[in-house]
Design a protein around this motif. Structure first.
Motif, PDB file in Angstrom:
ATOM      1  N   PRO B 294       0.832  -1.200   0.000  1.00  0.00           N
ATOM      2  CA  PRO B 294       0.000   0.000   0.000  1.00  0.00           C
ATOM      3  C   PRO B 294       0.875   1.263   0.000  1.00  0.00           C
ATOM      4  O   PRO B 294       1.913   1.303   0.657  1.00  0.00           O
ATOM      5  N   ALA B 295       0.422   2.218  -0.764  1.00  0.00           N
ATOM      6  CA  ALA B 295       1.193   3.464  -0.857  1.00  0.00           C
ATOM      7  C   ALA B 295       0.861   4.331   0.345  1.00  0.00           C
ATOM      8  O   ALA B 295      -0.288   4.756   0.515  1.00  0.00           O
ATOM      9  N   LEU B 296       1.831   4.538   1.163  1.00  0.00           N
ATOM     10  CA  LEU B 296       1.618   5.335   2.369  1.00  0.00           C
ATOM     11  C   LEU B 296       2.482   6.599   2.285  1.00  0.00           C
ATOM     12  O   LEU B 296       3.659   6.512   1.907  1.00  0.00           O
ATOM     13  N   ALA B 297       1.886   7.702   2.600  1.00  0.00           N
ATOM     14  CA  ALA B 297       2.642   8.962   2.554  1.00  0.00           C
ATOM     15  C   ALA B 297       3.530   9.057   3.781  1.00  0.00           C
ATOM     16  O   ALA B 297       3.098   8.780   4.906  1.00  0.00           O
ATOM     17  N   VAL B 298       4.763   9.411   3.536  1.00  0.00           N
ATOM     18  CA  VAL B 298       5.725   9.501   4.634  1.00  0.00           C
ATOM     19  C   VAL B 298       6.305  10.911   4.638  1.00  0.00           C
ATOM     20  O   VAL B 298       6.658  11.450   3.590  1.00  0.00           O
ATOM     21  N   GLU B 299       6.389  11.454   5.806  1.00  0.00           N
ATOM     22  CA  GLU B 299       6.952  12.801   5.916  1.00  0.00           C
ATOM     23  C   GLU B 299       8.462  12.737   5.698  1.00  0.00           C
ATOM     24  O   GLU B 299       9.150  11.932   6.354  1.00  0.00           O
ATOM     25  N   PRO B 300       8.995  13.547   4.775  1.00  0.00           N
ATOM     26  CA  PRO B 300      10.442  13.525   4.525  1.00  0.00           C
ATOM     27  C   PRO B 300      11.211  13.908   5.784  1.00  0.00           C
ATOM     28  O   PRO B 300      10.740  14.707   6.596  1.00  0.00           O
ATOM     29  N   ARG B 301      12.387  13.312   5.880  1.00  0.00           N
ATOM     30  CA  ARG B 301      13.200  13.562   7.064  1.00  0.00           C
ATOM     31  C   ARG B 301      14.632  13.842   6.634  1.00  0.00           C
ATOM     32  O   ARG B 301      15.072  13.376   5.574  1.00  0.00           O
ATOM     33  N   LEU B 302      15.344  14.511   7.465  1.00  0.00           N
ATOM     34  CA  LEU B 302      16.773  14.780   7.272  1.00  0.00           C
ATOM     35  C   LEU B 302      17.071  15.414   5.922  1.00  0.00           C
ATOM     36  O   LEU B 302      18.181  15.283   5.396  1.00  0.00           O
ATOM     37  N   GLY B 303      16.063  16.037   5.355  1.00  0.00           N
ATOM     38  CA  GLY B 303      16.276  16.719   4.086  1.00  0.00           C
ATOM     39  C   GLY B 303      16.367  15.793   2.905  1.00  0.00           C
ATOM     40  O   GLY B 303      16.662  16.210   1.778  1.00  0.00           O
ATOM     41  N   GLY B 304      16.109  14.530   3.104  1.00  0.00           N
ATOM     42  CA  GLY B 304      16.162  13.586   1.996  1.00  0.00           C
ATOM     43  C   GLY B 304      14.876  13.614   1.195  1.00  0.00           C
ATOM     44  O   GLY B 304      13.796  13.555   1.773  1.00  0.00           O
ATOM     45  N   ASP B 305      15.023  13.723  -0.132  1.00  0.00           N
ATOM     46  CA  ASP B 305      13.826  13.767  -0.971  1.00  0.00           C
ATOM     47  C   ASP B 305      13.184  12.389  -1.120  1.00  0.00           C
ATOM     48  O   ASP B 305      11.971  12.262  -1.263  1.00  0.00           O
TER      49      ASP B 305
END
Lengths: 194, 337
Positions: B294-305
């Motif tokens: 399942p496609a789950l939205a993840v909040e970007p972290r550490l500036g990684g795209d």
């Protein structure tokens, strides 16, 4: 990321899914590893895996390098609509004798750090004997098995994986597209659904 | 029985024919001819020697008693008993169609022989004849043993002459003859005769004879079993009759179960085959299965795209640096935010 960019550069190189910069894989070895990579894409069409070997130098941190590479590089033999969020990258430095695995955001909920450690553990014995191709094949086979299992678990208990990530999804089950530096706007966030 | 008669007649005819045939006279020479030497062909043309008159041997003529004996030969077994004696395999262990034993003796001897048969793997058959009776000349004991005792339990066959134990004869069924040597057979017979001769009464003689023979048969049985166990060459008849009986009984008991089981063999094979095919199909389908996450939205972290660097690192510099010690990743891991 800023630190990594400063160390490795703001732009990543264009790579193939299998890039043997260190030159440790023979022709037949490459075929084996490519077959294992293809198999993951065939069984899990949303995802892709990649392997990079290269000497990073004494000062380099392989964890930071893997993080930088997956964020900055473009994989030329991956479908154009597939973003690096769906990628799993194995990096190996034959000089420092270290290897790391890093995965994109799409796998955040499905691959624990322990899972990636288990994958690398399968290769450890082979890499000790410098049988790099065999190690990659074993690690990728285990990765495939873990992801297939997670997929079945996600079908049965989607909430379990949903809870692992904080950002809900758009109606229809599609993740919010993010550009570099993009965060979902308040209007884009809706209630997630299994 | 008619076969014996026919063979007797044939033998008599052959003898008569041989006697009546005219033979050419043998050549003979006188002294002069011998002294002169023989010429070629003289052997073929010479006349026979002159007959020499035989001198009397000086033996006394037979006495009247001897003449009387020769005129009254030993009586044979009446023909009416031949079938009862020699016509078929006996159904009882004591064969006395002439009724030579008293009813009491018959009962006791038969009881003993039945007891012996229950206790031993080798049956003992006793044919009782009169002390002076002669067995028909046409009868061959070996042939009789072969005909009647080749199958079934192994057997010892005794021809016993009432009141004349010395004349007793012992034969073994074909399954025993290989395992029990002729010497052993002779010893068994002689010891039984000795035991019988120690008694005066013919009834007691038979009893003593049978008891000793039963004991000797026990030893024969040991020899026979030893030979069979050692794998000595033996015909198929050497197999222990009791064992084969038990086996056949067990088989007979199992036969209904086997019949029932046979009915299920085909369905069971079909079921197993179906399971194997099903397992193969499942494996093939699983190989072809496409898995989706399942496609789950993840909040970007550490500036990684695209990734936040979550994942493990291992070192394979040395086998001494165990994996277990590397499981706990270092604290500078770029973990999820």
């Amino acid at each position: 990321m800023v630190e990594a960019d400063a160390r490795f550069g703001p732009q990543g190189p264009g790579l193939q899914r299998l890039t043997d910069t260190a030159g440790i894989l023979r022709h037949e070895d490459r075929e084996q590893v490519e077959a294992a990579l293809d198999r993951i894409t065939r069984r899990l069409p949303q995802l892709f895996a990649a392997v990079y070997t290269g000497a990073l130098g004494e000062a380099a941190n392989i964890r930071q390098f893997g993080f930088w590479l997956l964020n900055r590089t473009t994989f030329e033999d991956v479908a154009a609509d597939q973003r690096n969020d769906a990628g799993i990258l194995i990096t190996l430095d034959p000089e420092s004798k270290t290897a790391g695995m890093v995965c994109g955001y799409q796998l955040d909920a499905f691959l624990e750090e322990a899972d990636t450690f288990d994958c690398l553990s399968r290769a450890h014995a082979y890499w000790l004997e410098e049988r790099y191709a065999d190690g990659f094949v074993k690690a990728l086979a285990h990765l495939e098995a873990v992801l297939c299992k997670r997929s079945r678990q996600a079908l049965r208990h989607p909430q379990h994986f949903q809870q692992k990530v904080s950002v809900p999804v758009m109606p229809g089950g599609h993740a919010i597209h993010r550009q570099p530096g993009h965060l979902p706007a308040a209007g884009e966030i809706t209630e997630g659904q299994p | 029985m008619s076969g014996w008669r026919a063979s007797l007649a044939a033998a008599a005819w052959l003898a008569a024919a041989g006697a009546s045939a005219e033979e050419p006279p043998l050549p003979a020479w006188n002294e002069a001819q011998r002294a002169a030497g023989l010429v070629d062909g003289a052997l073929l043309t010479a006349a026979g020697p002159e007959p020499v008159a035989s001198e009397p041997l000086g033996l006394a003529p037979p006495t009247a008693e001897e003449s009387a004996v020769s005129e009254n030969p030993a009586p044979g077994i009446p023909e009416k008993f031949w079938m009862a004696y020699f016509g078929e395999r006996p159904r009882k262990f004591l064969i006395d169609p002439q009724g030579l034993l008293s009813a009491n003796d018959t009962r006791e001897r038969l009881g003993f022989l039945n007891y012996h048969a229950g206790d031993s793997a080798i049956d003992l058959f006793v044919y009782v004849f009169k002390g002076d009776q002669e067995i028909p000349g046409e009868l061959r004991a070996e042939e009789m043993a072969e005909r009647f005792f080749a199958s079934g339990r192994p057997a010892a066959i005794v021809w016993y002459f009432q009141g004349a134990p010395r004349r007793a004869v012992l034969h073994l069924s074909p399954s025993l003859t290989d395992a029990v040597a002729a010497t052993e057979q002779r010893r068994a017979l002689e010891s039984s005769i000795m035991q019988a001769m120690a008694k005066d009464n013919p009834s007691a003689q038979l009893e003593a004879f049978l008891v000793q023979m039963s004991i000797r048969i026990y030893w024969m049985e040991q020899l026979w079993r030893g030979g069979a166990a050692a794998g000595t060459p033996a015909s198929h008849d050497d197999k222990p009759a009791k064992k084969s009986d038990k086996k056949s009984q067990m088989l007979a008991k199992l036969q209904p179960l086997l019949e029932k089981a046979r009915r299920f063999v085909l369905p069971a094979a079909g079921a197993v085959g179906a399971l194997v095919v099903a397992a193969l199909i499942v494996a093939w389908l699983r190989m072809r299965t496409r898995y989706r996450l399942p496609a789950l939205a993840v909040e970007p972290r550490l500036g990684g795209d695209h990734a936040a660097g979550a994942g493990a690192v291992i070192s394979f510099a040395s086998a001494n640096h165990s994996l277990a010690s590397q499981r706990e990743q270092r604290p500078d891991n770029p973990r999820r935010g």
